[in-house]
Write a protein that holds these residues in place. Structure first.
Motif, PDB file in Angstrom:
ATOM      1  N   ALA A   1     101.035  22.575 -45.250  1.00 15.45           N
ATOM      2  CA  ALA A   1     100.003  24.221 -44.701  1.00 15.45           C
ATOM      3  C   ALA A   1      99.403  23.376 -43.635  1.00 15.45           C
ATOM      4  O   ALA A   1      98.767  24.812 -43.032  1.00 15.45           O
ATOM      5  N   THR A   2      98.257  22.350 -44.091  1.00 16.73           N
ATOM      6  CA  THR A   2      96.867  22.490 -42.925  1.00 16.73           C
ATOM      7  C   THR A   2      97.639  21.216 -42.090  1.00 16.73           C
ATOM      8  O   THR A   2      96.548  20.880 -40.864  1.00 16.73           O
ATOM      9  N   ARG A   3      98.892  20.999 -41.600  1.00 15.99           N
ATOM     10  CA  ARG A   3      99.368  20.547 -40.990  1.00 15.99           C
ATOM     11  C   ARG A   3      98.777  18.956 -40.884  1.00 15.99           C
ATOM     12  O   ARG A   3      98.147  17.905 -39.863  1.00 15.99           O
ATOM     13  N   THR A   4      98.517  18.580 -41.752  1.00 17.82           N
ATOM     14  CA  THR A   4      97.793  17.074 -41.963  1.00 17.82           C
ATOM     15  C   THR A   4      98.711  15.808 -42.765  1.00 17.82           C
ATOM     16  O   THR A   4      99.413  16.335 -43.006  1.00 17.82           O
ATOM     17  N   VAL A   5      98.427  14.767 -41.836  1.00 23.33           N
ATOM     18  CA  VAL A   5      99.696  13.744 -41.899  1.00 23.33           C
ATOM     19  C   VAL A   5      98.817  12.530 -42.646  1.00 23.33           C
ATOM     20  O   VAL A   5      97.482  12.714 -41.892  1.00 23.33           O
ATOM     21  N   LEU A   6      99.740  11.579 -44.093  1.00 20.91           N
ATOM     22  CA  LEU A   6      98.074  10.510 -44.411  1.00 20.91           C
ATOM     23  C   LEU A   6      98.704   9.357 -43.569  1.00 20.91           C
ATOM     24  O   LEU A   6     100.527   8.779 -44.138  1.00 20.91           O
ATOM     25  N   LEU A   7      98.360   8.189 -42.988  1.00 18.74           N
ATOM     26  CA  LEU A   7      98.957   7.015 -42.058  1.00 18.74           C
ATOM     27  C   LEU A   7      98.663   6.052 -42.541  1.00 18.74           C
ATOM     28  O   LEU A   7      97.316   5.956 -42.491  1.00 18.74           O
ATOM     29  N   LYS A   8      99.454   5.008 -42.991  1.00 25.40           N
ATOM     30  CA  LYS A   8      99.080   3.847 -43.693  1.00 25.40           C
ATOM     31  C   LYS A   8     100.003   2.318 -42.486  1.00 25.40           C
ATOM     32  O   LYS A   8     101.076   2.752 -41.724  1.00 25.40           O
ATOM     33  N   SER A   9      98.631   1.631 -42.100  1.00 22.91           N
ATOM     34  CA  SER A   9      98.479   0.731 -41.160  1.00 22.91           C
ATOM     35  C   SER A   9      99.245  -0.466 -41.627  1.00 22.91           C
ATOM     36  O   SER A   9      99.808  -0.418 -43.028  1.00 22.91           O
ATOM     37  N   PRO A  10     100.015  -1.043 -41.246  1.00 19.99           N
ATOM     38  CA  PRO A  10     101.031  -2.586 -42.214  1.00 19.99           C
ATOM     39  C   PRO A  10      99.872  -3.385 -42.766  1.00 19.99           C
ATOM     40  O   PRO A  10     100.333  -3.813 -43.312  1.00 19.99           O
ATOM     41  N   ASN A  11      98.490  -3.262 -42.405  1.00 22.61           N
ATOM     42  CA  ASN A  11      97.116  -3.954 -43.192  1.00 22.61           C
ATOM     43  C   ASN A  11      96.428  -3.067 -44.463  1.00 22.61           C
ATOM     44  O   ASN A  11      95.717  -3.572 -45.422  1.00 22.61           O
TER      45      ASN A  11
ATOM     46  N   ALA B   1      93.306  -0.723 -37.211  1.00 24.96           N
ATOM     47  CA  ALA B   1      93.274  -2.442 -36.615  1.00 24.96           C
ATOM     48  C   ALA B   1      94.966  -3.117 -36.664  1.00 24.96           C
ATOM     49  O   ALA B   1      95.182  -2.041 -35.701  1.00 24.96           O
ATOM     50  N   GLN B   2      94.938  -3.411 -37.132  1.00 28.21           N
ATOM     51  CA  GLN B   2      96.519  -3.648 -36.527  1.00 28.21           C
ATOM     52  C   GLN B   2      97.307  -3.503 -35.366  1.00 28.21           C
ATOM     53  O   GLN B   2      97.940  -2.684 -35.297  1.00 28.21           O
ATOM     54  N   GLN B   3      95.928  -3.575 -34.148  1.00 31.16           N
ATOM     55  CA  GLN B   3      96.472  -3.525 -33.060  1.00 31.16           C
ATOM     56  C   GLN B   3      96.981  -4.405 -32.337  1.00 31.16           C
ATOM     57  O   GLN B   3      96.143  -5.637 -32.303  1.00 31.16           O
ATOM     58  N   GLU B   4      97.870  -4.153 -31.164  1.00 29.29           N
ATOM     59  CA  GLU B   4      98.451  -5.437 -29.899  1.00 29.29           C
ATOM     60  C   GLU B   4      97.706  -4.613 -29.431  1.00 29.29           C
ATOM     61  O   GLU B   4      98.079  -3.133 -28.468  1.00 29.29           O
ATOM     62  N   ALA B   5      96.666  -5.529 -28.017  1.00 29.69           N
ATOM     63  CA  ALA B   5      95.984  -5.218 -26.971  1.00 29.69           C
ATOM     64  C   ALA B   5      96.714  -6.069 -26.060  1.00 29.69           C
ATOM     65  O   ALA B   5      96.564  -7.758 -26.295  1.00 29.69           O
ATOM     66  N   ASN B   6      96.291  -6.029 -24.795  1.00 36.92           N
ATOM     67  CA  ASN B   6      96.586  -7.322 -23.518  1.00 36.92           C
ATOM     68  C   ASN B   6      96.194  -6.415 -22.253  1.00 36.92           C
ATOM     69  O   ASN B   6      96.533  -5.661 -21.948  1.00 36.92           O
ATOM     70  N   VAL B   7      95.793  -7.085 -21.856  1.00 41.33           N
ATOM     71  CA  VAL B   7      94.545  -6.765 -20.676  1.00 41.33           C
ATOM     72  C   VAL B   7      95.259  -7.560 -19.537  1.00 41.33           C
ATOM     73  O   VAL B   7      94.764  -8.661 -19.430  1.00 41.33           O
ATOM     74  N   GLN B   8      95.361  -6.734 -18.234  1.00 43.63           N
ATOM     75  CA  GLN B   8      95.486  -8.259 -17.302  1.00 43.63           C
ATOM     76  C   GLN B   8      94.218  -7.999 -15.809  1.00 43.63           C
ATOM     77  O   GLN B   8      94.515  -6.349 -15.598  1.00 43.63           O
ATOM     78  N   MET B   9      94.138  -8.718 -14.764  1.00 45.52           N
ATOM     79  CA  MET B   9      93.329  -8.489 -14.157  1.00 45.52           C
ATOM     80  C   MET B   9      93.883  -8.841 -12.801  1.00 45.52           C
ATOM     81  O   MET B   9      94.459  -9.810 -12.652  1.00 45.52           O
ATOM     82  N   SER B  10      94.197  -8.388 -11.442  1.00 47.76           N
ATOM     83  CA  SER B  10      94.075  -8.435 -10.729  1.00 47.76           C
ATOM     84  C   SER B  10      93.509  -8.994  -9.265  1.00 47.76           C
ATOM     85  O   SER B  10      92.415  -7.483  -9.369  1.00 47.76           O
TER      86      SER B  10
END
Length: 196
Positions: free
Chosen positions: A54-64, A21-30
């Motif tokens: 060993a498994t090349r696994t990473v746990l990532l935690k979002s700001p939320n 979640a905690q995403q920043e999205a920006n959409v532009q149209m012309s």
């Protein structure tokens, strides 16, 4: 491994963080007569919580607070440089440009150009993957009632495209061509943990 396969792997890694979640999205149209462009950028960040070499696994935690497990493929250089507390940033950009080619030559085509840049050896993991796809299709039908245009591509496949803008629609005729250029890029960077 080919750039295309690596791009798919990276895209899957990017999709998993979409759950952050905690995403920043920006959409532009012309738009202008005979052309339209839409561009979008999504940025996501997370902090490395745990690493299993060993498994090349990473746990990532979002700001939320959401935690996502990501498996990092062998293609990712410098895995051993990751540390708990590092901040991972993923930026995904995509754009689509449609250009009307009046009274085209009837020749359809498709071209794809992948690109890849990896982090330098010894640095933090990261890099950029991308591709550009250019398609030229023929306008084989125009339906004023539904304001749709039927395009026929290089493999004989057809697509009905709804044109909302009346001025744009009035400009399109059977026998014209449409050139579509789609680009996408995924950049992943890792910043060291902030020392407290």
């Amino acid at each position: 491994m080919s750039n295309a396969k690596f791009l798919v792997i990276a895209a899957l890694v990017a999709v998993a963080p979409a759950a952050w979640a905690q995403q920043e999205a920006n959409v532009q149209m012309s738009k202008a007569p005979g052309t339209a462009t839409i561009k979008g950028t999504t940025r996501m960040t997370a902090t490395v919580q745990d690493i299993d070499p060993a498994t090349r696994t990473v746990l990532l935690k979002s700001p939320n607070g959401k935690v996502v497990e990501v498996q990092v493929g062998d293609e990712a250089r410098n895995f051993d440089q990751l540390k708990v507390g590092d901040v991972v940033t993923a930026v995904y950009r995509e754009s689509l440009t449609l250009n009307l080619k009046k009274e085209g030559d009837g020749i359809t085509s498709v071209e794809e150009h992948p690109s890849m840049e990896r982090a330098p050896a010894g640095g933090k993991p990261g890099g950029t993957l991308g591709r550009e796809v250019k398609i030229v299709a023929n306008v084989v039908a125009v339906n004023p009632k539904s304001r749709t245009v039927t395009l026929k591509g290089p493999k004989g496949n057809t697509l009905d495209l709804k044109v909302e803008d009346p001025a744009q629609f009035a400009n399109i005729k059977k026998g014209d061509q449409v050139e579509a250029v789609y680009t996408e890029a995924l950049a992943i960077s890792v910043e060291p943990a902030v020392k407290k």
